[in-house]
Design a protein around this motif. Structure first.
Motif, mmCIF file in Angstrom:
data_model
loop_
_atom_site.group_PDB
_atom_site.id
_atom_site.type_symbol
_atom_site.label_atom_id
_atom_site.label_comp_id
_atom_site.label_asym_id
_atom_site.label_seq_id
_atom_site.Cartn_x
_atom_site.Cartn_y
_atom_site.Cartn_z
ATOM 1 N N ARG A 1 0.828 -1.201 0.000
ATOM 2 C CA ARG A 1 0.000 0.000 0.000
ATOM 3 C C ARG A 1 0.867 1.258 0.000
ATOM 4 O O ARG A 1 0.596 2.210 0.717
ATOM 5 N N GLY A 2 1.902 1.248 -0.802
ATOM 6 C CA GLY A 2 2.796 2.395 -0.828
ATOM 7 C C GLY A 2 2.248 3.554 -1.644
ATOM 8 O O GLY A 2 1.568 3.362 -2.650
ATOM 9 N N TRP A 3 2.522 4.756 -1.189
ATOM 10 C CA TRP A 3 2.185 5.972 -1.923
ATOM 11 C C TRP A 3 3.483 6.747 -2.161
ATOM 12 O O TRP A 3 4.505 6.458 -1.516
ATOM 13 N N LEU A 4 3.419 7.712 -3.069
ATOM 14 C CA LEU A 4 4.557 8.598 -3.294
ATOM 15 C C LEU A 4 4.116 10.033 -3.044
ATOM 16 O O LEU A 4 3.028 10.440 -3.464
ATOM 17 N N LEU A 5 4.962 10.776 -2.349
ATOM 18 C CA LEU A 5 4.717 12.200 -2.101
ATOM 19 C C LEU A 5 5.607 12.991 -3.044
ATOM 20 O O LEU A 5 6.830 12.828 -3.036
ATOM 21 N N ILE A 6 4.997 13.819 -3.885
ATOM 22 C CA ILE A 6 5.746 14.531 -4.929
ATOM 23 C C ILE A 6 5.355 16.010 -4.934
ATOM 24 O O ILE A 6 4.166 16.346 -4.962
ATOM 25 N N LYS A 7 6.366 16.871 -4.938
ATOM 26 C CA LYS A 7 6.108 18.318 -5.066
ATOM 27 C C LYS A 7 5.603 18.602 -6.473
ATOM 28 O O LYS A 7 6.182 18.124 -7.453
ATOM 29 N N MET A 8 4.528 19.371 -6.596
ATOM 30 C CA MET A 8 4.036 19.762 -7.918
ATOM 31 C C MET A 8 4.826 20.985 -8.391
ATOM 32 O O MET A 8 5.431 21.686 -7.597
ATOM 33 N N ARG A 9 4.814 21.186 -9.707
ATOM 34 C CA ARG A 9 5.584 22.308 -10.262
ATOM 35 C C ARG A 9 4.800 23.604 -10.107
ATOM 36 O O ARG A 9 3.743 23.784 -10.697
ATOM 37 N N ASP A 10 5.319 24.499 -9.277
ATOM 38 C CA ASP A 10 4.710 25.820 -9.095
ATOM 39 C C ASP A 10 5.786 26.753 -8.546
ATOM 40 O O ASP A 10 6.961 26.362 -8.448
ATOM 41 N N GLU A 11 5.390 27.945 -8.180
ATOM 42 C CA GLU A 11 6.399 28.935 -7.757
ATOM 43 C C GLU A 11 7.104 28.545 -6.450
ATOM 44 O O GLU A 11 8.112 29.154 -6.097
ATOM 45 N N TYR A 12 6.585 27.548 -5.737
ATOM 46 C CA TYR A 12 7.217 27.143 -4.482
ATOM 47 C C TYR A 12 8.144 25.945 -4.641
ATOM 48 O O TYR A 12 8.749 25.491 -3.674
ATOM 49 N N ALA A 13 8.249 25.420 -5.865
ATOM 50 C CA ALA A 13 9.161 24.294 -6.090
ATOM 51 C C ALA A 13 10.593 24.735 -5.798
ATOM 52 O O ALA A 13 10.981 25.861 -6.129
#
Ligand code: MN
Length: 201
Positions: free
Chosen positions: A160-172
């Motif tokens: 039941r693994g998930w991945l946490l990923i930063k989305m591309r926006d001005e805070y990347a």
């Protein structure tokens, strides 16, 4: 998943006469849902990401903590729902108790369900997003800001693994490695050592 008895698992793992953690209870969903990341120095140091959904905190353990680099995927293992009260818990879970070790509120704030905003229907609620294994939230934390995606992976289905990923926006990429450059409590400014030391007194 939040449901009437979704805190049963949380409670069954803990002895509230022995741990300073809150017993809490399921509450009314918040008008402005909160988010928290707790740094937890248990058998392995990890970061617990929690999002308030339906009056409880949906939770994932993120071994390496969040990255602000959209190219980096961080494993996030789902854990039991926690009560809302847990969002301000800092202290030490005593040895021999579940999750023994120091807990810090590393980051805290509010969040918005941005998938829900894109398609405002019943099907785009956080509950539905969780079921589908695709969550997109906009964090307004003390440290983290902007869009983050949580994606359940097929490859790790059995775990039941998930991945946490930063989305591309001005805070990347701002700041680039917050778990290293901003290690202290967002709530009290304390270090892990200070929290541990004060709990011993
Ligand atoms: Mn933990």
């Amino acid at each position: 998943m939040p449901s009437d008895d979704s805190l049963e698992s949380y409670r069954s793992k803990r002895h509230f006469e022995k741990t300073p953690e809150p017993m809490g209870g399921k509450e009314e969903p918040l008008k402005h849902p909160i988010y928290v990341i707790q740094k937890h120095d248990a058998s392995h140091l990890h970061y617990d990401l929690r999002l308030e959904v339906g009056g409880v905190l949906m939770s994932w353990a993120v071994p390496k903590g969040p990255s602000t680099d959209p190219k980096v995927k961080r494993l996030a293992m789902p854990t039991e729902d926690h009560p809302i009260e847990y969002a301000t818990f800092e202290g030490v879970i005593p040895e021999g108790q579940y999750g023994a070790g120091t807990v810090m509120v590393w980051d805290t704030g509010t969040y918005r369900n941005i998938r829900g905003e894109k398609q405002p229907s019943e099907k785009a609620t956080m509950e539905e997003a969780y079921k589908k294994g695709k969550i997109e939230v906009w964090l307004e934390g003390e440290k983290l800001k902007g869009g983050y995606a949580l994606i359940r992976t097929g490859r790790l289905e059995e775990k039941r693994g998930w991945l946490l990923i930063k989305m591309r926006d001005e805070y990347a990429d701002k700041p680039q490695d917050p778990v290293k450059t901003e290690p202290n409590s967002a709530l009290t400014g304390r270090t892990m050592e200070e929290i541990a030391g004060e709990a011993k007194r």
